[in-house]
Motif scaffolding. Structure first.
Motif, PDB file in Angstrom:
ATOM      1  N   ARG A  35       0.499  -1.318  -0.133  1.00  0.00           N
ATOM      2  CA  ARG A  35      -0.021   0.251   0.115  1.00  0.00           C
ATOM      3  C   ARG A  35       1.069   1.003  -0.114  1.00  0.00           C
ATOM      4  NH1 ARG A  35      -5.655  -0.478   1.308  1.00  0.00           N
ATOM      5  NH2 ARG A  35      -5.572  -2.942   1.486  1.00  0.00           N
ATOM      6  N   GLU A  36       0.343   2.054  -1.022  1.00  0.00           N
ATOM      7  CA  GLU A  36       1.062   3.782  -0.535  1.00  0.00           C
ATOM      8  C   GLU A  36       0.562   4.007   1.091  1.00  0.00           C
ATOM      9  OE1 GLU A  36       2.601   5.105  -2.869  1.00  0.00           O
ATOM     10  OE2 GLU A  36       1.895   3.794  -4.730  1.00  0.00           O
ATOM     11  N   TYR A  37       1.200   4.961   1.390  1.00  0.00           N
ATOM     12  CA  TYR A  37       1.596   5.865   2.924  1.00  0.00           C
ATOM     13  C   TYR A  37       0.303   6.286   2.930  1.00  0.00           C
ATOM     14  CZ  TYR A  37       6.153   5.264   3.937  1.00  0.00           C
ATOM     15  OH  TYR A  37       7.409   4.357   4.170  1.00  0.00           O
ATOM     16  N   GLY A  38      -0.913   6.474   1.693  1.00  0.00           N
ATOM     17  CA  GLY A  38      -2.330   6.878   1.702  1.00  0.00           C
ATOM     18  C   GLY A  38      -3.349   6.222   2.634  1.00  0.00           C
ATOM     19  N   GLY A  39      -2.654   4.691   2.178  1.00  0.00           N
ATOM     20  CA  GLY A  39      -3.535   3.721   3.022  1.00  0.00           C
ATOM     21  C   GLY A  39      -4.160   2.579   1.536  1.00  0.00           C
ATOM     22  N   LEU A  40      -4.485   3.649   0.348  1.00  0.00           N
ATOM     23  CA  LEU A  40      -5.118   2.625  -0.715  1.00  0.00           C
ATOM     24  C   LEU A  40      -4.065   1.664  -1.546  1.00  0.00           C
ATOM     25  CD1 LEU A  40      -6.516   5.739  -2.770  1.00  0.00           C
ATOM     26  CD2 LEU A  40      -7.581   4.057  -0.889  1.00  0.00           C
ATOM     27  N   LEU A  41      -3.558   0.905  -2.199  1.00  0.00           N
ATOM     28  CA  LEU A  41      -3.718  -0.428  -3.175  1.00  0.00           C
ATOM     29  C   LEU A  41      -2.317   0.479  -3.643  1.00  0.00           C
ATOM     30  CD1 LEU A  41      -6.006  -2.824  -3.435  1.00  0.00           C
ATOM     31  CD2 LEU A  41      -4.329  -2.794  -1.771  1.00  0.00           C
TER      32      LEU A  41
ATOM     33  N   PRO B  23      -9.706   2.025   3.333  1.00  0.00           N
ATOM     34  CA  PRO B  23      -7.479   2.431   3.156  1.00  0.00           C
ATOM     35  C   PRO B  23      -6.791   1.580   4.392  1.00  0.00           C
ATOM     36  CG  PRO B  23      -8.690   4.937   3.643  1.00  0.00           C
ATOM     37  CD  PRO B  23      -9.477   3.111   3.412  1.00  0.00           C
ATOM     38  N   VAL B  24      -5.730   0.971   4.639  1.00  0.00           N
ATOM     39  CA  VAL B  24      -5.086   0.543   5.990  1.00  0.00           C
ATOM     40  C   VAL B  24      -3.824   0.977   5.435  1.00  0.00           C
ATOM     41  CG1 VAL B  24      -4.018  -2.033   6.217  1.00  0.00           C
ATOM     42  CG2 VAL B  24      -6.223  -1.582   5.189  1.00  0.00           C
ATOM     43  N   PRO B  25      -3.797   2.236   7.070  1.00  0.00           N
ATOM     44  CA  PRO B  25      -2.049   3.038   7.062  1.00  0.00           C
ATOM     45  C   PRO B  25      -1.174   1.574   6.463  1.00  0.00           C
ATOM     46  CG  PRO B  25      -3.576   3.100   9.103  1.00  0.00           C
ATOM     47  CD  PRO B  25      -4.333   1.831   8.249  1.00  0.00           C
ATOM     48  N   LYS B  26       0.044   2.198   5.554  1.00  0.00           N
ATOM     49  CA  LYS B  26       1.090   1.301   5.308  1.00  0.00           C
ATOM     50  C   LYS B  26       1.561   0.860   5.976  1.00  0.00           C
ATOM     51  CE  LYS B  26       4.987   1.535   2.276  1.00  0.00           C
ATOM     52  NZ  LYS B  26       6.165   0.782   3.194  1.00  0.00           N
TER      53      LYS B  26
END
Lengths: 638, 248
Positions: free
Chosen positions: A136-142, B144-147
């Motif tokens: 994932r990216e830092y924004g939480g998306l894939l 969203p899942v935090p990295k």
């Protein structure tokens, strides 16, 4: 026998939707009346077994490993494609479809490939919901990365262990069903025959690998998810246990085998180090995102330390020959280019069978920590095997057999020519044509298991209206007896040469005559040599122990015996296909620049081979490939 | 190089086992440990003797099938390495090497170096999953899942289920294996709905299978070929404690 692909009519984009509506349904309360056997527990098998059980069917799943979690899908490294267009770079279902068809050198079935692209998005959603920890990216998306044969970033990944994480997702879904009692799991059990009654597949005969007991299992349908046949080459990136036995024995019961000559040789594997080698290890194609492939321009530089060779004396041959795809040229093309440079005497490393995959530029640009984050586990694997640190010196890589595009012929419903026998994942032939693009195997395995078979199998149950089979039927007893005799025959040879030794010789022969480049003389020679080797095998193979116990020598000898037969069909198919396409490169058919020269006029068909009985030549049936949407162009990555 | 092997041979689960000595002659440092065993087996088979039975499949450190205790250490003691990835360059010419199966009550020997690890499967069946059926799942980017969370879940999910953690533990505890799966799923939003029952059910099954208790010696972490952190055991204990307090 005529081959009916059952491709639904109508515009390409609407075929699957329409077909799903036309498929007959089994009432939820009636599903529990149907027994389904799934052989194999990789991505295709585990996802199918779990999904079918969720629907209410009674499922039994068999695998030869000690746990369904060990299936070889687990070793897939790089990623899984999906037409999500999350990267906003112009991807679409149509583009994924087109890239896959083109990547397969216009030898795949159009409707199947379009469906694959359509369901690709659902696969990602499904896996995320199962808890697959995609990057994932830092924004939480894939996040996505690029793979060979595509100019968009559509590959989802979990470090260099994507196959592991997807398989564990499917294994966990399967485990949930096992816990709920809807799937009966049989680990350490090998399928040794398919039982056909009145023309329909009705069950299997298996050997318990711990006790040696042979037993029969009847069902309303049998699903083979038994993977590919790359191990016929002995050295491949496949796990040691991978074999052709299930689909081969189904072939002998009437399930046609399609395009066996379409084998994929993967460009980035760790080179062979010696005669003792038991298997080869892949270095993920994703490495080509940041690694640059090169060899010295001059032969005399080949044994020099790579760092001492100045830029001007290096030949970045993929970037030179294929400027628009560069290091991400498709697998078949990259592999052949590596072979050419080594044949030209410019290979590096021991024996000169290797090329450099160099990360120096990427490390300079992105820093070592970024490269470690992306590929750390691959660099670790490389170091364990070669004792070299690829952060400091370039990797040495060479092509190796990796995947088989050919397999059991199936129609649009994934059913073979034997009613009631479905074949999914790598074991079937359907979606990759003559060459598979990277990150598409995981996509196909899961598409078949999660989103195609669960719809199509019900239609068979309703349409076929078959009587409930019984494992006491004489056909089962006959098959059991054949299996016992087969084992007894292997044990009675008491020769002096091990099955490994025969397998190694067979593999070497195929690699030389039916590997990255093939020609008529070589194939003819192989077709003469294989029966001789097989005869010697049955006269001189050494198999110790007995049938009624855990006996790895016996298990393996049985698989090698099948490879000895299958190899002949592979070469026969390669000899008959007088054109070059994808992974099948016939030296007689190439352009002036050395690229594959397809012959659409004469060879735009699927070659499906039909068994005619022991000692008789198989007969080829053709399924013409009709392209309604894609234009059969010459494949260019320049 | 030449090596002397003392290998555990045991015909079946009921038979008494014992060590037998074999010579591995003319092997090379580039060979993997299993390739060396292949060579020994080749000679045994050609001589009409039963080969040494051992498990292996992918031979690249990911399937978790290989499982040998080499000179007393599961997977042979190289950091982050499975037996199949262990190469002979880590041994020296003339060395004597003992090779044993995993030893734990919950992993009975099947034959020679092969053990039955199905207890691990049953632990997963008790709760090591997210209860979603195929189809009808939200878009992959809906939650969203935090990295950092996804990365930590991946660290735990990297477990290959080989059982080295059990084999090395003086109590034959399966805590690292169970904690890795509980943590992987409990960390992610997708797994949160079943967080409590997952921890409770998997621990219950683990105890039922006859694994020992954890005394936090850390030997499991030391031999884990995927270097799964001991801190996941702390996380699981916390999740288990919270679930117990909630009276689930």
């Amino acid at each position: 026998m005529s081959l009916d692909s059952k491709i639904p009519p109508g515009p390409l984009a609407q075929k699957w939707d329409k077909h799903r509506f036309d498929l007959k349904l089994v009432n939820p309360a009636n599903k529990r009346k149907f027994d389904i056997i799934v052989v194999g527990s990789g991505l295709a098998g585990a996802s199918a077994a779990a999904s079918l059980a969720e629907l209410g069917y009674k499922v039994r799943c068999f695998c030869f490993q000690d746990s369904p979690r060990r299936a070889h899908s687990i070793a897939a490294q790089g990623g899984i494609n999906a037409a999500k267009n999350y990267a906003n770079d112009g991807d679409s279902v149509y583009r994924l479809f087109y890239d896959t068809i083109k990547g397969g050198d216009f030898r795949a079935r159009e409707a199947n490939v379009y469906r694959l692209a359509q369901v690709s998005s659902n696969i990602i959603d499904q896996c995320v919901a199962q808890g697959v920890p995609f990057a994932r990216e830092y924004g939480g998306l894939l996040t996505n990365r690029s793979f060979g044969g595509a100019q968009v970033s559509r590959t989802f990944y979990a470090r260099g262990q994507t196959g592991q994480q997807l398989l564990l997702g499917a294994y966990q879904a399967l485990s949930r069903q096992i816990g709920l009692g809807t799937v009966e799991m049989h680990p350490r059990t090998e399928m040794l025959d398919l039982v056909v009654i009145d023309g329909h597949a009705k069950g299997i005969v298996v050997r318990d690998l711990v006790s040696g007991e042979i037993s029969s299992h009847a069902a309303d349908a049998v699903v083979l998810a038994t993977g590919g046949y790359s191990n016929v080459f002995f050295l491949s990136t496949n796990a040691k246990g991978c074999n052709v036995t299930a689909t081969w024995r189904a072939w002998k019961k009437g399930a046609l085998f399609a395009n066996p000559c379409y084998t994929q040789i993967h460009p980035t594997c760790i080179p062979v180090s010696g005669e003792h080698q038991s298997k080869l290890t892949l270095m993920s194609e994703s490495l080509r995102n940041d690694g640059r492939v090169w060899v010295p321009k001059r032969k005399e530089d080949c044994q020099k330390p790579p760092a001492s060779i100045p830029e001007a004396d290096r030949d970045y041959y993929l970037e030179r020959k294929y400027p628009s795809f560069g290091n991400l040229a498709p697998r078949d093309i990259s592999s052949r280019a590596a072979k050419e440079t080594c044949d030209d005497g410019r290979g590096v490393g021991p024996g000169g069978r290797g090329v450099y995959l160099d990360f120096a530029d990427a490390i300079k640009r992105l820093g070592e920590s970024m490269i470690r984050d992306r590929y750390g586990n691959l660099f670790d694997i490389y170091e364990k095997i070669t004792n070299e640190n690829a952060y400091k010196v370039p990797m040495r890589i060479y092509p190796a057999v990796h995947y088989s595009m050919g397999g059991t012929w199936v129609d649009y419903n994934l059913m073979s020519t034997l009613p009631g026998l479905f074949v999914i994942g790598e074991a079937n032939f359907s979606d990759h044509g003559a060459n598979r693009l990277g990150a598409s195997a995981l996509m196909q395995g899961l598409a078949d298991g999660y989103f195609v078979l669960p719809y199509t199998i019900g239609d068979y149950f309703v349409s076929a209206k078959q009587a409930k089979p019984s494992a006491n039927h004489p056909e089962f007893k006959k098959a059991e007896e054949n299996i016992r005799q087969f084992a007894a025959r292997l044990l009675s040879v008491k020769g002096r040469r091990t099955a490994t030794s025969f397998h190694r010789e067979l593999g070497k022969l195929l690699w030389e005559k039916c590997g990255m480049a093939r020609n008529e003389a070589g194939l003819t020679e192989a077709l003469k040599r294989i029966p001789e080797l097989r005869e010697e095998f049955w006269k001189n193979v050494a198999v110790t122990g007995g049938n009624g116990e855990l006996n790895q020598a016996l298990e393996y000898a049985g698989r090698v015996a099948d490879f000895m037969e299958f190899a002949e069909l592979l070469c026969l198919d390669a000899l008959h296909r007088r054109e070059s396409c994808g992974g099948h490169f016939r030296e007689e058919f190439q352009t002036a620049e050395g690229e594959a020269k397809r012959d659409d006029e004469n060879f735009a068909y699927v070659a499906a081979w039909e068994y005619q009985g022991a000692g008789k030549a198989p007969v080829m049936r053709k399924e013409p490939l009709v392209y309604e949407e894609a234009h059969m162009s010459t494949r260019s990555y320049k | 190089m030449n090596l002397t092997l003392k290998v555990w041979r045991q015909k079946n689960p009921r038979a008494a086992g014992g060590f037998e000595t074999y010579e591995a002659k003319g092997v090379t440092p580039e060979m993997s440990f299993l390739e060396m065993l292949d060579v020994v087996n080749e000679e045994l088979i050609a001589g009409g003797r039963d080969p040494i039975a051992f498990d292996s499949d992918c031979r690249e450190g990911i399937c978790g099938m290989c499982s040998l205790v080499i000179n007393g250490i599961p997977h042979g003691g190289q950091p982050g390495t499975t037996t199949c990835e262990l190469h002979l360059r880590h041994f020296h010419d003339g060395q004597t090497i003992t090779v044993e199966p995993w030893r734990a009550k919950a992993f009975p020997v099947v034959r020679d170096l092969i053990t039955n690890r199905s207890a691990f499967d049953r632990i997963i069946q008790a709760g090591g999953f997210v209860s979603v059926n195929t189809g009808g799942t939200p878009d992959g980017n809906a939650i969203p899942v935090p990295k950092t969370t996804a990365d930590r879940a991946m660290d735990a999910a990297a477990c290959i289920g080989c059982g080295a953690c059990v084999a090395v533990c003086k109590n034959a505890s399966a805590m690292l294996f169970v904690a890795a799966k509980v943590s992987h799923l409990n960390l992610l939003p997708q797994g949160k709905a079943e967080k409590d029952r997952r921890a409770l059910n998997m621990v219950k099954q683990m105890d039922h299978e006859g694994f020992g208790n954890c005394t936090v010696t850390g030997s499991c972490e030391a031999v884990c070929p995927k270097e799964i952190s001991l801190s996941f055991i702390a996380k699981m204990n916390r999740d288990y404690g919270v679930a117990t307090l909630k009276g689930q």
